[in-house]
Design an enzyme around this catalytic site. Structure first.
Site, PDB file in Angstrom:
ATOM      1  CE  LYS A  15      -4.543   0.389   0.392  1.00 41.80           C
ATOM      2  NZ  LYS A  15      -5.406  -0.715  -0.029  1.00 41.80           N
TER       3      LYS A  15
HETATM    4  N1  GLU Z   1      -7.183  -0.311  -3.081  1.00 37.46           N
HETATM    5  C1  GLU Z   1      -7.932  -1.484  -3.376  1.00 37.46           C
HETATM    6  C2  GLU Z   1      -7.977  -2.416  -2.171  1.00 37.46           C
HETATM    7  O1  GLU Z   1      -7.832  -2.002  -1.056  1.00 37.46           O
HETATM    8  C3  GLU Z   1      -7.477  -2.164  -4.659  1.00 37.46           C
HETATM    9  C4  GLU Z   1      -6.048  -2.553  -4.710  1.00 37.46           C
HETATM   10  C5  GLU Z   1      -5.612  -3.047  -6.097  1.00 37.46           C
HETATM   11  O2  GLU Z   1      -6.431  -3.104  -6.990  1.00 37.46           O
HETATM   12  O3  GLU Z   1      -4.436  -3.348  -6.229  1.00 37.46           O
HETATM   13  O4  GLU Z   1      -8.246  -3.580  -2.294  1.00 37.46           O
END
Ligand code: GLU
Length: 549
Positions: free
Chosen positions: A239
């Site tokens: 993240k």
């Molecule tokens: N931000 C989204 C999540 O928390 C998607 C992450 C992604 O598609 O890599 O799952």
């Protein structure tokens, strides 16, 4: 700690257990403990006031204090000391709650041996050092505690437990960008955290929000690991984020900030390394700038470096609505299981960003009556059902749900307490807590947001029989279609929307069924079952790869 050893305060009223622990501490290799044992809380508190202590080993049920109050009274006396809870097998949930409230670990008394006790104390002291410093955050504590609870129940090997408790790689940057007033340069903090590198490239969104910090980013990265493993994607979790409020910024400012952030983290990302995506505060436009900045640096277009791009740049059909659609697919699978008739069911959705607005729309399209929605300013309620396409249209014109005419205004807190069959928190973390969990009036809780429910609230909901679809399952649709996007980009081949949705449904329904089966056969709550599904896969991969060197 001194040369004389680790000054340990053991607060335990059962003399047999106290003697056992003292004996095990004597047997710990390479560590010497100076132990003071007391059998009442008041004596323990007195000792803490009068002596220097390195660690407290605490039984929560004592003659003069019971349960969580015991923990809180010790914590009030020793605000930043490591505390390890000693628990019986029957009281694991209580011990887990003490850890959520800030204790560093818990140990089951009937399973103690010298090595596990020595290691737990060592890591509790290490964790306290880390938490006093860079990792301190309620969200990271929640993520770690969920993991610790699952790892106790699955009897996870100590070495692996410690390995997975913190992210493998972390970058913190502070960087400048130019505001629209030409003479003003602003400096902001950015993060990229990669939790597990053993599964393939890492994957996870980029968040723009004024409360982003290292602990929050680490928690979200950890959840991405379990989420990807639960739906069996070949990714570890990551993240990123930048701490600022994107609603205050012009498009030009957002673009400059995004390009500079991308170039700051450029060594970490790449289609085979780490693939960002949208999260709170970012969208397809931001992903386009990330992709363009990366491509400019390497000298050719690299669509697979991010997902969630516009379709024209190699984005996937269906990615924009994928998290909401995945949530509805999981709800449909769960409804079949618990005999809920969706054609007569009602849903309330908190949050009207990408996840919430799409979930509300897809519920509405599939015949579920949506009686409540909200955004940051507040909510709308109409017991006969909201006309969701009209609300979407209203929000597009007014940028808020506030003032929509065909509904009663409610606060976000009231919204969560509306009677409904399905409640879908799709906004922020930390919405359902011990404070309001007993007032929820839903049959099913489908978590579109990451981390909306605290561990204490989990237990209240579980006791009240609310059927929970935890975040790493209910919102896994987003990263699943991100995976499809990455596959299409690396193969230079596109799939139709129908193929995407069919495969999405198959994957998230499969993950739901594995989770429900595990919850049933092992008598677990759905969150712990989902976590164990994910953790087991990561552990299997780590063991198969072995340790370098
Ligand atoms: N931000 C989204 C999540 O928390 C998607 C992450 C992604 O598609 O890599 O799952």
């Amino acid at each position: 700690m001194t040369d004389a050893g680790i000054r340990t305060l053991l607060i335990e009223d059962n003399p047999i257990h106290a003697r056992l622990i003292q004996r095990l501490l004597d047997e710990v290799e390479g560590q010497h403990f100076q132990v003071q044992t007391v059998d009442r809380l008041d004596l323990g508190l007195q000792h803490l006031r009068q002596n220097v202590v390195d660690i407290v080993l605490l039984d929560l049920v004592l003659p003069d204090s019971e349960e969580l109050a015991t923990y809180f009274r010790v914590r009030a006396e020793a605000t930043d000391l490591p505390i390890v809870i000693l628990t019986g097998l029957d009281d694991i949930n209580l011990a887990a709650r003490a850890v959520e409230a800030g204790a560093q670990d818990f140990m089951v008394k009937s399973k103690l041996n010298a090595m596990s006790l020595g290691r737990s104390i060592h890591y509790a002291m290490e964790m306290t050092r880390a938490q006093r410093g860079e990792w301190d955050s309620p969200m990271f504590r929640l993520a770690q505690q969920q993991f610790l609870k699952a790892s106790q129940l699955m009897k996870l090997d100590d070495n692996l437990r410690q390995r997975l408790l913190y992210p493998q790689r972390t970058l913190i940057v502070s960087f400048p960008f130019r505001r629209d007033e030409q003479d003003q340069v602003e400096t902001v903090f950015g993060y990229r955290v990669q939790h597990v590198l053993s599964m393939g490239p890492t994957k996870g969104g980029i968040r723009y929000h004024p409360e982003v910090n290292l602990g929050e980013t680490a928690a979200l990265a950890m959840w991405m690991t379990w989420k990807c493993a639960l739906v069996q994607l070949p990714f570890g979790g990551a993240k990123g984020g930048v701490r600022f409020d994107p609603t205050d910024f012009s498009r030009g400012e957002l673009q400059r900030l995004t390009r500079r952030y991308t170039s700051e983290i450029i060594g970490m990302i790449g289609p085979d390394k780490d693939i960002p995506a949208p999260d709170m505060g970012t969208d397809a436009q931001v992903m386009s700038w990330v992709m363009d900045t990366y491509s400019q640096q390497v000298g050719h277009t690299v669509p697979a470096v991010v997902t969630g791009k516009p379709v024209v740049l190699g984005g996937s059909e269906g990615r924009n609505e994928a998290t909401g659609r995945g949530l509805v697919y999981v709800v449909e699978a769960a409804a079949r299981k618990i005999d809920m008739d969706l054609s007569s069911a009602t849903a309330v959705v908190q949050g009207f960003g990408n996840v919430g607005s799409n979930a509300a729309r897809i519920f509405h399209d599939s015949g579920v009556t949506v009686t409540g929605v909200s955004d940051v300013h507040g909510g709308l309620h109409n017991a006969r059902g909201l006309d969701i396409p009209a609300v979407v249209d209203y929000v597009q014109r007014h940028r808020t749900t506030e003032g929509y005419p065909e509904a009663d205004p409610v606060s976000n807190e009231e919204l969560l307490q509306l009677p409904c069959d399905i409640l879908a928190p799709c906004a922020m973390q930390n919405q359902i807590t011990a404070r309001n969990a007993d007032r929820l009036r839903c049959r099913m809780l489908a978590e579109g947001a990451n981390g909306p429910t605290t561990l204490e609230a989990d237990e209240i909901l579980h006791d009240r029989g609310v059927y929970q679809l935890p975040d790493i399952l209910a919102n896994a649709g987003g990263v699943t279609v991100s995976y499809f996007e990455w596959v299409q980009d690396t193969q230079n081949y596109t799939w139709s929307l129908q193929q995407i949705n069919e495969r999405l449904q198959q994957i998230v329904t499969g993950a739901y069924e594995r989770t429900a089966r595990r919850a049933e056969t092992q008598h677990l709550d759905m969150r712990t079952a989902a976590l164990i599904e994910g953790i087991e896969r990561v552990v299997e991969a780590k063991l198969a790869r072995g340790l370098f060197p």
